[in-house]
Design an enzyme around this catalytic site. Structure first.
Site, PDB file in Angstrom:
ATOM      1  N   GLY A   1      -6.070  -4.133  22.677  1.00  0.00           N
ATOM      2  CA  GLY A   1      -5.439  -4.864  23.758  1.00  0.00           C
ATOM      3  C   GLY A   1      -4.642  -3.899  24.613  1.00  0.00           C
TER       4      GLY A   1
ATOM      5  N   SER B   1     -13.933   9.509  25.820  1.00  0.00           N
ATOM      6  CA  SER B   1     -13.492   9.775  24.448  1.00  0.00           C
ATOM      7  C   SER B   1     -13.501   8.497  23.620  1.00  0.00           C
ATOM      8  CB  SER B   1     -12.098  10.404  24.447  1.00  0.00           C
ATOM      9  OG  SER B   1     -11.097   9.485  24.853  1.00  0.00           O
ATOM     10  N   LYS B   2     -13.217   7.357  24.248  1.00  0.00           N
ATOM     11  CA  LYS B   2     -13.233   6.083  23.538  1.00  0.00           C
ATOM     12  C   LYS B   2     -14.669   5.608  23.289  1.00  0.00           C
ATOM     13  CE  LYS B   2      -9.852   6.556  22.528  1.00  0.00           C
ATOM     14  NZ  LYS B   2      -9.043   6.393  21.314  1.00  0.00           N
TER      15      LYS B   2
ATOM     16  N   ALA C   1       0.834  -1.209   0.000  1.00  0.00           N
ATOM     17  CA  ALA C   1       0.000   0.000   0.000  1.00  0.00           C
ATOM     18  C   ALA C   1       0.867   1.257   0.000  1.00  0.00           C
ATOM     19  CB  ALA C   1      -0.915   0.012   1.219  1.00  0.00           C
ATOM     20  N   LYS C   2       0.365   2.297  -0.596  1.00  0.00           N
ATOM     21  CA  LYS C   2       0.965   3.626  -0.484  1.00  0.00           C
ATOM     22  C   LYS C   2       0.434   4.226   0.806  1.00  0.00           C
ATOM     23  CE  LYS C   2       1.373   8.051  -2.960  1.00  0.00           C
ATOM     24  NZ  LYS C   2       0.937   8.801  -4.171  1.00  0.00           N
ATOM     25  N   VAL C   3       1.315   4.448   1.766  1.00  0.00           N
ATOM     26  CA  VAL C   3       0.892   4.820   3.109  1.00  0.00           C
ATOM     27  C   VAL C   3       1.370   6.217   3.472  1.00  0.00           C
ATOM     28  CG1 VAL C   3       0.933   4.206   5.557  1.00  0.00           C
ATOM     29  CG2 VAL C   3       0.981   2.392   3.818  1.00  0.00           C
TER      30      VAL C   3
ATOM     31  N   TYR D   1     -10.861   9.483  29.673  1.00  0.00           N
ATOM     32  CA  TYR D   1     -10.313   8.732  28.541  1.00  0.00           C
ATOM     33  C   TYR D   1     -11.381   7.778  27.994  1.00  0.00           C
ATOM     34  CZ  TYR D   1      -7.526   5.228  26.059  1.00  0.00           C
ATOM     35  OH  TYR D   1      -7.043   4.359  25.119  1.00  0.00           O
ATOM     36  N   GLY D   2     -12.056   7.066  28.891  1.00  0.00           N
ATOM     37  CA  GLY D   2     -13.112   6.155  28.475  1.00  0.00           C
ATOM     38  C   GLY D   2     -14.229   6.865  27.743  1.00  0.00           C
TER      39      GLY D   2
END
Length: 329
Positions: free
Chosen positions: A237, A207-208, A50-52, A204-205
């Protein structure tokens, strides 16, 4: 609860089963650190052809990451597959311009990986009066994705298999139920303290949670418009990145050994994102994976009750658009 057959395989089969990505174009945000997941995602996608675009806060950081990838894999130095993309997600007002410049340069975008994020932190506000954590972790990828959506849709019409991957966290499962996300006040929730380990983790949670709501609502909208794109949210993970290591030292130094012994390496943590971004199973079973919440290494799991609430997701989408419009982003 459904699961991919990948939970019955060796995790490293994921990389070997990714087909050639020659001709595809990808963006991976937060891809500048070799000890981070984004760097490893970008590197592996490029190794598949892929072009990344390696996105980092500055051109210098992106160029340095590309240099290190090429040194590690000389084949990448010959393929002209790695390109820098300067993107400061903390500058919400500049994201549209970056997206427009990209769309003017590239005719397609097959894979967008919203990986960059801040870990748990005190409640601090940016120049717009928005929680830095929420602005960086949700509003920035929301704006980047919606700005690039015309190009993603154009690509999907010609080239099957377009993916939008939002790297979330299982921390959203630990939030109190009944969250509201209707305005800046909701985005700036303190959860009882501006700086305690528990409240910082809850922010944080939050925003997740927004990441997973965004993935689900985006998929609903794509499906309603019959656009063949898969939007997918995931928990990678527990990954021992540099940022995670600093967080452990600050808040959990007494149990560092216990945490680190159970943590994945940055490449191991990148595997679920690589699966979501490029494994053929995601496209073959897009009715299963579209808008889903995925855990290592490709298992579809059940997100929290709030994350599965379509009304909350729709409210968040509208509030996100309203807030961004109000600040000229």
């Amino acid at each position: 609860m459904s699961a991919s057959n990948l939970d019955r395989k060796e995790q490293w089969d994921i990389v070997s089963e990714i087909p050639s990505l020659h001709g595809k174009v990808a963006i991976v945000t937060g891809a500048n650190s070799p000890t981070g997941m984004g760097y490893n995602v970008a590197q592996q996608l490029a190794l598949k052809g892929a072009k990344v675009y390696v996105s980092a806060r500055s051109l210098e950081k992106a160029d340095d990451a590309i240099k290190q990838m090429k040194e590690a894999y000389p084949s990448l130095a010959r393929g002209n597959l790695l390109h820098p993309l300067a993107l400061e997600l903390g500058d919400l007002q500049n994201i549209n311009a970056v997206a427009a410049k990209f769309a003017a340069k590239e005719e397609r975008l097959d894979i967008l990986v919203n990986n960059a994020a801040l870990l748990a932190r005190p409640l601090d506000l940016d120049k717009n009066g928005i929680s830095v954590s929420f602005a960086t972790n949700h509003l920035a990828p929301f704006r980047l994705t919606t700005a690039l959506l015309p190009l993603l849709k154009k690509t999907a019409a010609k080239h099957p298999g377009v993916r939008i991957v939002n790297v979330g966290s299982d921390q959203h499962l630990k939030l109190p139920q009944g969250i509201q996300l209707n305005n800046i006040g909701d985005f700036n929730q303190s959860f009882g303290s501006t700086d305690s380990p528990e409240s910082n983790l809850h922010r944080y949670g939050l925003s997740k949670l927004a990441n997973h709501l965004f993935s689900a609502e985006l998929q609903r909208r794509l499906d309603a418009d019959k656009v063949p794109i898969v939007a997918i949210g995931l928990h990678p993970g527990y990954v021992l990145t540099d940022g995670a290591s600093r967080h452990i030292d600050k808040y959990h130094a007494d149990i560092r050994e216990s945490i680190t012994s159970r943590s994945l390496t940055p490449l191991g943590g990148a595997l679920t994102t690589i699966f979501a971004a490029a494994h053929p199973e995601v496209w073959e079973k897009r009715d299963l994976y579209g808008g889903a919440y995925v855990e290592p290494y490709g298992r579809v799991e059940q997100a929290s009750e709030d994350a599965r609430d379509p009304v909350l997701a729709a409210n968040l989408w509208k509030a996100s658009e309203d807030v961004l419009q109000s600040i000229g982003a």
